[in-house]
Design a protein around this motif. Sequence first.
Motif, PDB file in Angstrom:
ATOM      1  N   ALA A   1       0.821  -1.215   0.000  1.00 29.62           N
ATOM      2  CA  ALA A   1       0.000   0.000   0.000  1.00 29.62           C
ATOM      3  C   ALA A   1       0.852   1.260   0.000  1.00 29.62           C
ATOM      4  O   ALA A   1       0.397   2.326  -0.437  1.00 29.62           O
ATOM      5  CB  ALA A   1      -0.927   0.002   1.210  1.00 29.62           C
ATOM      6  N   MET A   2       2.104   1.162   0.491  1.00 29.52           N
ATOM      7  CA  MET A   2       2.991   2.325   0.523  1.00 29.52           C
ATOM      8  C   MET A   2       3.304   2.834  -0.887  1.00 29.52           C
ATOM      9  O   MET A   2       3.708   3.984  -1.066  1.00 29.52           O
ATOM     10  CB  MET A   2       4.295   1.982   1.249  1.00 29.52           C
ATOM     11  N   ILE A   3       3.124   1.981  -1.891  1.00 25.35           N
ATOM     12  CA  ILE A   3       3.327   2.406  -3.280  1.00 25.35           C
ATOM     13  C   ILE A   3       2.283   3.448  -3.658  1.00 25.35           C
ATOM     14  O   ILE A   3       2.562   4.414  -4.371  1.00 25.35           O
ATOM     15  CB  ILE A   3       3.245   1.193  -4.236  1.00 25.35           C
ATOM     16  N   HIS A   4       1.074   3.267  -3.162  1.00 26.40           N
ATOM     17  CA  HIS A   4      -0.028   4.171  -3.502  1.00 26.40           C
ATOM     18  C   HIS A   4      -0.199   5.294  -2.474  1.00 26.40           C
ATOM     19  O   HIS A   4      -0.769   6.343  -2.792  1.00 26.40           O
ATOM     20  CB  HIS A   4      -1.337   3.379  -3.598  1.00 26.40           C
ATOM     21  N   ARG A   5       0.265   5.052  -1.264  1.00 22.87           N
ATOM     22  CA  ARG A   5       0.104   6.038  -0.189  1.00 22.87           C
ATOM     23  C   ARG A   5       1.395   6.055   0.612  1.00 22.87           C
ATOM     24  O   ARG A   5       1.697   5.119   1.352  1.00 22.87           O
ATOM     25  CB  ARG A   5      -1.073   5.634   0.710  1.00 22.87           C
ATOM     26  N   SER A   6       2.176   7.108   0.445  1.00 24.63           N
ATOM     27  CA  SER A   6       3.497   7.162   1.063  1.00 24.63           C
ATOM     28  C   SER A   6       3.413   7.091   2.581  1.00 24.63           C
ATOM     29  O   SER A   6       2.365   7.368   3.186  1.00 24.63           O
ATOM     30  CB  SER A   6       4.218   8.448   0.661  1.00 24.63           C
ATOM     31  N   HIS A   7       4.537   6.742   3.195  1.00 26.23           N
ATOM     32  CA  HIS A   7       4.586   6.661   4.655  1.00 26.23           C
ATOM     33  C   HIS A   7       4.298   8.024   5.283  1.00 26.23           C
ATOM     34  O   HIS A   7       3.619   8.115   6.323  1.00 26.23           O
ATOM     35  CB  HIS A   7       5.957   6.151   5.104  1.00 26.23           C
ATOM     36  N   ALA A   8       4.796   9.092   4.651  1.00 21.09           N
ATOM     37  CA  ALA A   8       4.541  10.445   5.172  1.00 21.09           C
ATOM     38  C   ALA A   8       3.053  10.770   5.128  1.00 21.09           C
ATOM     39  O   ALA A   8       2.492  11.348   6.072  1.00 21.09           O
ATOM     40  CB  ALA A   8       5.328  11.471   4.368  1.00 21.09           C
ATOM     41  N   ASN A   9       2.397  10.390   4.018  1.00 28.17           N
ATOM     42  CA  ASN A   9       0.960  10.624   3.909  1.00 28.17           C
ATOM     43  C   ASN A   9       0.192   9.801   4.925  1.00 28.17           C
ATOM     44  O   ASN A   9      -0.792  10.268   5.509  1.00 28.17           O
ATOM     45  CB  ASN A   9       0.467  10.287   2.500  1.00 28.17           C
ATOM     46  N   GLN A  10       0.635   8.570   5.142  1.00 28.04           N
ATOM     47  CA  GLN A  10      -0.054   7.729   6.114  1.00 28.04           C
ATOM     48  C   GLN A  10       0.110   8.285   7.531  1.00 28.04           C
ATOM     49  O   GLN A  10      -0.799   8.188   8.356  1.00 28.04           O
ATOM     50  CB  GLN A  10       0.445   6.287   6.025  1.00 28.04           C
ATOM     51  N   ARG A  11       1.255   8.864   7.815  1.00 29.80           N
ATOM     52  CA  ARG A  11       1.427   9.514   9.118  1.00 29.80           C
ATOM     53  C   ARG A  11       0.381  10.613   9.311  1.00 29.80           C
ATOM     54  O   ARG A  11      -0.243  10.723  10.367  1.00 29.80           O
ATOM     55  CB  ARG A  11       2.824  10.114   9.230  1.00 29.80           C
ATOM     56  N   SER A  12       0.190  11.408   8.270  1.00 29.41           N
ATOM     57  CA  SER A  12      -0.809  12.476   8.349  1.00 29.41           C
ATOM     58  C   SER A  12      -2.213  11.903   8.471  1.00 29.41           C
ATOM     59  O   SER A  12      -3.074  12.484   9.137  1.00 29.41           O
ATOM     60  CB  SER A  12      -0.712  13.375   7.111  1.00 29.41           C
ATOM     61  N   ASP A  13      -2.458  10.747   7.825  1.00 30.53           N
ATOM     62  CA  ASP A  13      -3.764  10.093   7.930  1.00 30.53           C
ATOM     63  C   ASP A  13      -4.075   9.737   9.376  1.00 30.53           C
ATOM     64  O   ASP A  13      -5.181   9.988   9.883  1.00 30.53           O
ATOM     65  CB  ASP A  13      -3.788   8.814   7.084  1.00 30.53           C
ATOM     66  N   TYR A  14      -3.119   9.151  10.061  1.00 31.58           N
ATOM     67  CA  TYR A  14      -3.343   8.731  11.439  1.00 31.58           C
ATOM     68  C   TYR A  14      -3.427   9.943  12.368  1.00 31.58           C
ATOM     69  O   TYR A  14      -4.135   9.911  13.375  1.00 31.58           O
ATOM     70  CB  TYR A  14      -2.245   7.765  11.893  1.00 31.58           C
ATOM     71  N   GLN A  15      -2.702  10.990  12.030  1.00 29.38           N
ATOM     72  CA  GLN A  15      -2.829  12.223  12.803  1.00 29.38           C
ATOM     73  C   GLN A  15      -4.239  12.789  12.658  1.00 29.38           C
ATOM     74  O   GLN A  15      -4.826  13.290  13.633  1.00 29.38           O
ATOM     75  CB  GLN A  15      -1.799  13.250  12.324  1.00 29.38           C
ATOM     76  N   PHE A  16      -4.805  12.674  11.465  1.00 35.21           N
ATOM     77  CA  PHE A  16      -6.186  13.122  11.221  1.00 35.21           C
ATOM     78  C   PHE A  16      -7.159  12.324  12.092  1.00 35.21           C
ATOM     79  O   PHE A  16      -8.091  12.880  12.678  1.00 35.21           O
ATOM     80  CB  PHE A  16      -6.536  12.958   9.744  1.00 35.21           C
ATOM     81  N   VAL A  17      -6.936  11.021  12.181  1.00 38.25           N
ATOM     82  CA  VAL A  17      -7.783  10.178  13.022  1.00 38.25           C
ATOM     83  C   VAL A  17      -7.704  10.638  14.471  1.00 38.25           C
ATOM     84  O   VAL A  17      -8.727  10.793  15.154  1.00 38.25           O
ATOM     85  CB  VAL A  17      -7.362   8.693  12.911  1.00 38.25           C
TER      86      VAL A  17
END
Length: 341
Positions: free
Chosen positions: A151-167
Amino acid sequence: MADSARMLGYSAGNLSADLMFVGEAPGRLGADQTHIPFHGDTSGQNFEDLISFAGIDRADIYVTNGVLCNPRDEKGNNSTPLPSEIANCSGYLRRQVELVQPKIVVSLGATALKALSMVQPHGLSLKEHVRTAQSWLGRMLIPLYHPGQRAMIHRSHANQRSDYQFVAETLKNLTAPRSRTGGATRQDLLAACRFMVERRSEVSYFELHKLAYLAEYVHVKRTGKRLTGAFFIRQKDGPYCVDLHIQRLKKADADFVVTSDGGRLMIRLSKSRAGTLFDDRSDVPESARQTLEEVVSRYRYPSDADLKRAVYLTAPMRMMLRKEKHDGTNLYNAPIDFLAA
């Protein structure tokens, strides 16, 4: 799946959790061996790193999967659950939601999102609705990408960090006791904002925060002193000025007119009073006016992305980014120190 462990037990977490994560299925090298959802394999390591970065304590959450047993292909490797397998487990998923009664359900990946649609149809897609809070089954549903390496190919680790921060931020807003916004915007900041809004005729709420930050930054560079006593913190979209909360701003001065343009808040003055405040107040130095004129004329960008880029290139923001990178610390909502930078 007859030889796979059934991943439904106390290791799922807190039965009174406000936050529930739903994954795809137990991994062959992860939960199928450890009997702990999202633990023991690469996906589990990524998941635990991401919630830790966002300040989410695993002891406070509930973690499960759309399919409760590990699906494997003919070679014994993990495989994507079949629709029939998801359907077979949908009753268990529904009963878990009803038992825990979370305020927020977070789906991790397209399969988990599909599993939740079998509990209650939602019409959401991962691509279009990632990192958004949607109403579902009397609570919020936030679709995120799976924390696995693919999934990191489609959603970078940096973006995923921001996703969890949003949660984490969404949960905080839901569970924090509601209180009235305290006090009005401080007068020194208010004067600076009037000046800049009047010179630009109209600015977005996003621009106002960034221009106020840039005014502080430029003034410190020029004079070694702060322009105002306003409190700035670092958020995903750059600096945010706590003193410029929209309710505090409107409370401070009725001459600020706030309108919505396609969901984008726009701010203008009903009367051009910005310049007179500086002329009338002897405690506002001439250097402040020079700083604000410089900022208004220099930082004119065609898009929010350009303005955000300019902000992140300043010394205070670069210092925070370096600290995050080297120390692995989460500096979202951390105060910005103009003088140290």
